[in-house]
Design a protein around this motif. Structure first.
Motif, PDB file in Angstrom:
ATOM      1  N   LEU A  19      -5.355 -15.074   7.255  1.00 19.65           N
ATOM      2  CA  LEU A  19      -5.644 -13.801   7.908  1.00 19.65           C
ATOM      3  C   LEU A  19      -7.083 -13.783   8.406  1.00 19.65           C
ATOM      4  O   LEU A  19      -7.963 -14.390   7.806  1.00 19.65           O
ATOM      5  N   LEU A  24      -8.280  -7.812   5.575  1.00 18.65           N
ATOM      6  CA  LEU A  24      -8.211  -7.329   4.195  1.00 18.65           C
ATOM      7  C   LEU A  24      -9.513  -6.631   3.804  1.00 18.65           C
ATOM      8  O   LEU A  24     -10.599  -7.115   4.114  1.00 18.65           O
ATOM      9  N   CYS A  33      -2.602  -6.422  -2.210  1.00 17.06           N
ATOM     10  CA  CYS A  33      -1.503  -7.175  -1.587  1.00 17.06           C
ATOM     11  C   CYS A  33      -0.351  -7.467  -2.559  1.00 17.06           C
ATOM     12  O   CYS A  33       0.812  -7.328  -2.195  1.00 17.06           O
ATOM     13  N   CYS A  36       2.196  -4.841  -2.742  1.00 13.31           N
ATOM     14  CA  CYS A  36       2.664  -4.372  -1.429  1.00 13.31           C
ATOM     15  C   CYS A  36       4.104  -4.848  -1.185  1.00 13.31           C
ATOM     16  O   CYS A  36       4.467  -5.970  -1.534  1.00 13.31           O
ATOM     17  N   HIS A  38       5.387  -5.841   1.405  1.00 14.84           N
ATOM     18  CA  HIS A  38       5.452  -6.956   2.356  1.00 14.84           C
ATOM     19  C   HIS A  38       5.007  -8.289   1.759  1.00 14.84           C
ATOM     20  O   HIS A  38       5.251  -9.333   2.361  1.00 14.84           O
ATOM     21  N   PHE A  39       4.343  -8.274   0.621  1.00 16.15           N
ATOM     22  CA  PHE A  39       3.779  -9.502   0.039  1.00 16.15           C
ATOM     23  C   PHE A  39       4.882 -10.507  -0.300  1.00 16.15           C
ATOM     24  O   PHE A  39       5.905 -10.150  -0.867  1.00 16.15           O
ATOM     25  N   CYS A  53       1.910 -13.007   4.245  1.00 18.67           N
ATOM     26  CA  CYS A  53       2.163 -11.651   4.712  1.00 18.67           C
ATOM     27  C   CYS A  53       2.986 -11.737   5.997  1.00 18.67           C
ATOM     28  O   CYS A  53       2.471 -12.167   7.030  1.00 18.67           O
ATOM     29  N   HIS A  56       1.574  -9.658   9.147  1.00 18.00           N
ATOM     30  CA  HIS A  56       0.521 -10.301   9.940  1.00 18.00           C
ATOM     31  C   HIS A  56       0.868 -11.742  10.288  1.00 18.00           C
ATOM     32  O   HIS A  56       0.157 -12.374  11.060  1.00 18.00           O
ATOM     33  N   ILE A  60      -2.579 -15.392   2.918  1.00 12.88           N
ATOM     34  CA  ILE A  60      -3.558 -14.600   2.178  1.00 12.88           C
ATOM     35  C   ILE A  60      -4.336 -15.561   1.285  1.00 12.88           C
ATOM     36  O   ILE A  60      -3.730 -16.322   0.530  1.00 12.88           O
ATOM     37  N   ARG A  69      -6.462  -5.353   0.204  1.00 11.57           N
ATOM     38  CA  ARG A  69      -5.265  -4.936   0.936  1.00 11.57           C
ATOM     39  C   ARG A  69      -5.665  -4.622   2.367  1.00 11.57           C
ATOM     40  O   ARG A  69      -6.852  -4.548   2.703  1.00 11.57           O
ATOM     41  N   CYS A  70      -4.644  -4.372   3.211  1.00 12.09           N
ATOM     42  CA  CYS A  70      -4.924  -3.955   4.583  1.00 12.09           C
ATOM     43  C   CYS A  70      -4.432  -2.530   4.779  1.00 12.09           C
ATOM     44  O   CYS A  70      -3.883  -1.919   3.867  1.00 12.09           O
ATOM     45  N   GLN A  72      -1.904  -1.536   6.276  1.00 11.55           N
ATOM     46  CA  GLN A  72      -0.442  -1.409   6.326  1.00 11.55           C
ATOM     47  C   GLN A  72       0.207  -1.581   4.951  1.00 11.55           C
ATOM     48  O   GLN A  72       1.407  -1.819   4.862  1.00 11.55           O
ATOM     49  N   TRP A  73      -0.589  -1.447   3.908  1.00  6.53           N
ATOM     50  CA  TRP A  73      -0.050  -1.555   2.547  1.00  6.53           C
ATOM     51  C   TRP A  73       1.038  -0.509   2.337  1.00  6.53           C
ATOM     52  O   TRP A  73       0.875   0.659   2.728  1.00  6.53           O
TER      53      TRP A  73
HETATM   54  S1  SF4 Z   1       0.809  -5.729   4.770  1.00  5.69           S
HETATM   55 FE1  SF4 Z   1      -1.376  -5.792   4.248  1.00  5.69          FE
HETATM   56  S2  SF4 Z   1      -1.460  -5.207   2.084  1.00  5.69           S
HETATM   57 FE2  SF4 Z   1       0.660  -5.797   2.541  1.00  5.69          FE
HETATM   58  S3  SF4 Z   1       0.771  -7.988   1.995  1.00  5.69           S
HETATM   59 FE3  SF4 Z   1       0.295  -7.832   4.184  1.00  5.69          FE
HETATM   60  S4  SF4 Z   1      -1.938  -7.968   4.257  1.00  5.69           S
HETATM   61 FE4  SF4 Z   1      -1.407  -7.440   2.156  1.00  5.69          FE
END
Ligand code: SF4
Length: 88
Positions: A19, A24, A33, A36, A38-39, A53, A56, A60, A69-70, A72-73
Motif C-alpha cells: 500500500l 494507512l 486492519c 476489518c 476486508h482484511f 487488502c 486497495h 499490508i 487502518r484506512c 474504509q475500515w
Molecule cells: S480496507 Fe483499509 S482497514 Fe480494511 S484491510 Fe484494507 S487497508 Fe486495512
C-alpha cells in the motif's frame, strides 16, 4: 455512502505492491486492519505470509495490520451480527 466492495483482482496477491505510505493511519483503538471485514491473508509460493487488502488490491506491511487502518475500515460481520445470527 455505500460500503466499498472488493472486485476480483486482475493479478494474484503475490504480485501486488505494498500500500502507498499514506493509505494507512495509526489507530489507538481496536479498529485496525486485522479487525476489518476486508482484511485477508494467504501464504505465498515461498511460504511467506502475505497480508492483503482486496479493497486497495495491495499488500499490508507486516505489523501494520495490528496498529493501523484506512478510512474504509469496516467491522467484521461476525462482530456486528454474531457468529450465527439466524440461530438467535
Ligand atoms: S480496507 Fe483499509 S482497514 Fe480494511 S484491510 Fe484494507 S487497508 Fe486495512
Amino acid at each position: 455512502m455505500p460500503a466499498a466492495v472488493p472486485v476480483p483482482p486482475a493479478t494474484p496477491a503475490e504480485e501486488w505492491e505494498f500500500l502507498e505510505w499514506n493509505v494507512l493511519k495509526p489507530s489507538r483503538s481496536s479498529s485496525v486492519c486485522i479487525t476489518c471485514q476486508h482484511f485477508r491473508y494467504e501464504v505465498g509460493r515461498h511460504c511467506v505470509t502475505l497480508l492483503t487488502c482486496p479493497i486497495h488490491q495491495g499488500l499490508i506491511p507486516q505489523g501494520e495490520h495490528l496498529t493501523k487502518r484506512c478510512s474504509q475500515w469496516v467491522a467484521r460481520q461476525e462482530v456486528v451480527t454474531g457468529w450465527c445470527p439466524e440461530g438467535g
